[in-house]
Design an enzyme around this catalytic site. Sequence first.
Site, PDB file in Angstrom:
ATOM      1  N   ASP A   1     -11.198   2.831   3.435  1.00  0.00           N
ATOM      2  CA  ASP A   1     -11.611   1.424   3.335  1.00  0.00           C
ATOM      3  C   ASP A   1     -13.118   1.281   3.106  1.00  0.00           C
ATOM      4  O   ASP A   1     -13.580   0.212   2.710  1.00  0.00           O
ATOM      5  CB  ASP A   1     -11.257   0.685   4.638  1.00  0.00           C
ATOM      6  CG  ASP A   1      -9.882   0.033   4.592  1.00  0.00           C
ATOM      7  OD1 ASP A   1      -9.510  -0.468   3.513  1.00  0.00           O
ATOM      8  OD2 ASP A   1      -9.198   0.018   5.631  1.00  0.00           O
TER       9      ASP A   1
ATOM     10  N   LYS B   1       0.835  -1.201   0.000  1.00  0.00           N
ATOM     11  CA  LYS B   1       0.000   0.000   0.000  1.00  0.00           C
ATOM     12  C   LYS B   1       0.875   1.260   0.000  1.00  0.00           C
ATOM     13  O   LYS B   1       0.629   2.204  -0.744  1.00  0.00           O
ATOM     14  CB  LYS B   1      -0.954  -0.012   1.211  1.00  0.00           C
ATOM     15  CG  LYS B   1      -2.042  -1.085   1.071  1.00  0.00           C
ATOM     16  CD  LYS B   1      -2.901  -1.274   2.314  1.00  0.00           C
ATOM     17  CE  LYS B   1      -3.878  -2.442   2.079  1.00  0.00           C
ATOM     18  NZ  LYS B   1      -4.830  -2.663   3.179  1.00  0.00           N
TER      19      LYS B   1
ATOM     20  N   GLN C   1      -4.823  -1.206   9.263  1.00  0.00           N
ATOM     21  CA  GLN C   1      -4.768  -2.564   8.712  1.00  0.00           C
ATOM     22  C   GLN C   1      -5.419  -3.547   9.687  1.00  0.00           C
ATOM     23  O   GLN C   1      -5.134  -3.536  10.879  1.00  0.00           O
ATOM     24  CB  GLN C   1      -3.308  -2.952   8.434  1.00  0.00           C
ATOM     25  CG  GLN C   1      -3.132  -4.275   7.719  1.00  0.00           C
ATOM     26  CD  GLN C   1      -3.711  -4.299   6.301  1.00  0.00           C
ATOM     27  OE1 GLN C   1      -3.821  -3.272   5.637  1.00  0.00           O
ATOM     28  NE2 GLN C   1      -4.088  -5.471   5.854  1.00  0.00           N
TER      29      GLN C   1
HETATM   30  N1  GUN Z   1      -7.183  -6.636   5.944  1.00  0.00           N
HETATM   31  C1  GUN Z   1      -7.491  -7.397   4.873  1.00  0.00           C
HETATM   32  N2  GUN Z   1      -8.042  -6.655   3.901  1.00  0.00           N
HETATM   33  C2  GUN Z   1      -8.074  -5.390   4.358  1.00  0.00           C
HETATM   34  C3  GUN Z   1      -8.512  -4.159   3.800  1.00  0.00           C
HETATM   35  O1  GUN Z   1      -9.027  -4.069   2.682  1.00  0.00           O
HETATM   36  N3  GUN Z   1      -8.349  -3.058   4.594  1.00  0.00           N
HETATM   37  C4  GUN Z   1      -7.818  -3.127   5.837  1.00  0.00           C
HETATM   38  N4  GUN Z   1      -7.730  -2.004   6.534  1.00  0.00           N
HETATM   39  N5  GUN Z   1      -7.408  -4.252   6.392  1.00  0.00           N
HETATM   40  C5  GUN Z   1      -7.528  -5.373   5.649  1.00  0.00           C
END
Ligand code: GUN
Length: 288
Positions: free
Chosen positions: A118, A51, A95
């Site tokens: 998100d 990311k 996350q």
């Molecule tokens: N953990 C697995 N997929 C995601 C996601 O799309 N966003 C976040 N913040 N955590 C995750």
Amino acid sequence: MIIDGKQIAQRQKEHIREEVATLAARYGRKPCLDVIIVGENPASMSYVRSKIKATEYCGFDGELIQLPASVSEDELLRVIRERNENDRVDGILVQLPLPKHINEQRVIETISPEKDVDGFHPSNVARLWLNEDAIVPCTPLGIIALLEQSGTVFEGRHAVVVGRSNIVGKPIAKLLLDKNCTVTIAHSRTADLAAVCKEADILVVAVGRPGVITGEMVKPGATVIDVGINRTDSGKLVGDVDYESAAPVAGAITPVPGGVGPMTISMLMYNTLKCYNQRITNLSRNNH
Ligand code: GUN
């Protein structure tokens, strides 16, 4: 046909990078995404690195905030609130999953909905289901883009979603419904999952367990979207779909890695840019 998510995501990031260069020159400020990771789960660390790499590629500003697994919930909420208030920040991502002593839902609800890249905040979830303009979760957005780019017909087709999580299953079912698919939501406890899947023109699998779907469960010619990312004992990355047996039956299929994963990241860049644009519009409206 193999649906090349890596290539489609790369094209999207190139577009965003060009747009960001123009916007930064016009507004004197780049989009800014702050990413928070708690603890050192290797899979989460790897996702977060991807990311951050994408934000750098797209020309965004941002900060990676690494907190120890022992951090208190109050301290994490304080870090989030500081960024809610901070005008420099357009997007905040925490996350998941979080350590067990932290209430994940409370964390999600603390992120300001305007900075919720998100799309997990209840206000964004509600707006999605009410057909109002919303920040939509990245993976479902990425799946729709993959289907569109590979020429999938939606209208009148039967889509089966295997999985009912808030992150993927439920929102992708809603988006497919909006595309005029007839949607079935199945899951790991669906009786005769094979028979249900065999009806699918579009099969989206997000269970998080390897080999849930095999070739004999796939309708010939169907489009198969594999959302799973699992690591085998030997360290190999595999999806939820048994690729070997499913690929010869499917009309189109996403590989793992290189399918849905890169699209989640490019859609995170899209959502960050959307938050930036909305904040610039709102700030200038409030100043006039
Ligand atoms: N953990 C697995 N997929 C995601 C996601 O799309 N966003 C976040 N913040 N955590 C995750």
